[in-house]
Design a protein around this motif. Structure first.
Motif, mmCIF file in Angstrom:
data_model
loop_
_atom_site.group_PDB
_atom_site.id
_atom_site.type_symbol
_atom_site.label_atom_id
_atom_site.label_comp_id
_atom_site.label_asym_id
_atom_site.label_seq_id
_atom_site.Cartn_x
_atom_site.Cartn_y
_atom_site.Cartn_z
ATOM 1 N N GLN B 2 15.086 10.950 26.343
ATOM 2 C CA GLN B 2 16.018 11.986 25.955
ATOM 3 C C GLN B 2 15.324 13.251 25.492
ATOM 4 O O GLN B 2 15.970 14.233 25.194
ATOM 5 N N GLN B 3 13.992 13.243 25.461
ATOM 6 C CA GLN B 3 13.278 14.374 24.889
ATOM 7 C C GLN B 3 13.244 15.578 25.815
ATOM 8 O O GLN B 3 13.307 15.464 27.041
ATOM 9 N N SER B 99 24.303 10.810 25.493
ATOM 10 C CA SER B 99 24.054 12.242 25.309
ATOM 11 C C SER B 99 25.332 13.051 25.274
ATOM 12 O O SER B 99 25.299 14.249 25.018
ATOM 13 N N THR B 104 20.208 18.293 23.284
ATOM 14 C CA THR B 104 18.866 17.847 22.928
ATOM 15 C C THR B 104 17.973 19.074 22.989
ATOM 16 O O THR B 104 17.848 19.698 24.047
#
Lengths: 113, 115
Positions: B2-3, B99, B104
């Motif tokens: 998810q970065q 998400s 993010t």
């Protein structure tokens, strides 16, 4: 058109106390998001509310909670404050589910002593 | 996965120069990539955003370049001005999974434009 507003602008608490932060979204926006911006850690997603319901939650302990009111304003509650909770808490709003553009308020600076 | 990784952490540019900030992501499901500008003591303000079906988007002096195959996107600020000195954040999101609804963010780039 007024933007996202947050109150208070600054808040000083001691360890173990509770903090309540408030947010009013842009008129017509139904979704409210909360983010934590701690020094050196960027913006971390906390919570998302839409139409009064919690829709998603970030990796934060349960002592971070909130709610959304019928007028779509929102409050974030942080219980049992810890020193590392010191941060800028940002609220954002958008027009509703499926809309990605989030507009941010100026934030509440929380300092835990 | 998810970065979003952002570089450089800080950038110094002379007035009139080009500022370039890069971001890379892993999650191929991301489908919306905004850039935010934040001045000290203020909340982030949306600058410009792009979707993966477009390779480039320009708004005034700000341009996003998007490379879907490399999973990278970048912000170019042309004719940089001292008033552009701020922290810039890239972000990504998609309307699904864990998400859903959240942005993010990259770690941010502190841009300083010298007069």
């Amino acid at each position: 058109e007024a933007g996202v507003t947050q109150s208070p602008t600054h808040l000083i608490k001691t360890r173990g106390q509770q903090a309540t932060l408030r947010c009013s979204p842009i008129s017509g926006h139904t979704s409210v998001y909360w983010y934590q911006q701690a020094l050196g850690l960027g913006l971390q997603f906390l919570l998302w509310y839409d139409e009064g319901e919690e829709r998603n939650r970030g990796n934060f302990p349960p002592r971070f909670s909130g709610r959304q009111f019928p007028n779509y304003s929102s409050e974030l509650n942080v219980n049992a404050l810890e020193l590392e909770d010191s941060a800028l808490y940002l609220c954002a709003s958008c027009a509703g589910q499926g809309q990605e553009t989030q507009y941010f308020g100026p934030g509440t600076r929380l300092l835990v002593l | 996965q998810q970065q979003v990784k952002q570089s450089p952490q800080s950038l110094i540019v002379q007035k009139g120069g080009i500022s370039i900030i890069n971001c890379a992501y892993e999650n191929t499901a991301f489908d919306y990539f905004p850039w935010y500008q934040q001045f000290p003591g203020k909340g982030p303000a949306l600058l410009i955003a792009i979707r993966p079906d477009v390779s480039e988007k320009k708004e005034g002096r700000f341009t996003i370049s998007f490379n879907k195959s490399a999973k990278q996107f970048s912000l170019h600020i042309m004719d940089s001005q001292p008033g552009d000195s701020a922290t810039y954040f890239c972000a990504a999101t998609w309307a699904g999974g864990t998400s859903y609804g959240k942005l993010t963010f990259g770690q941010g780039t502190i841009l300083t434009v010298h007069p």
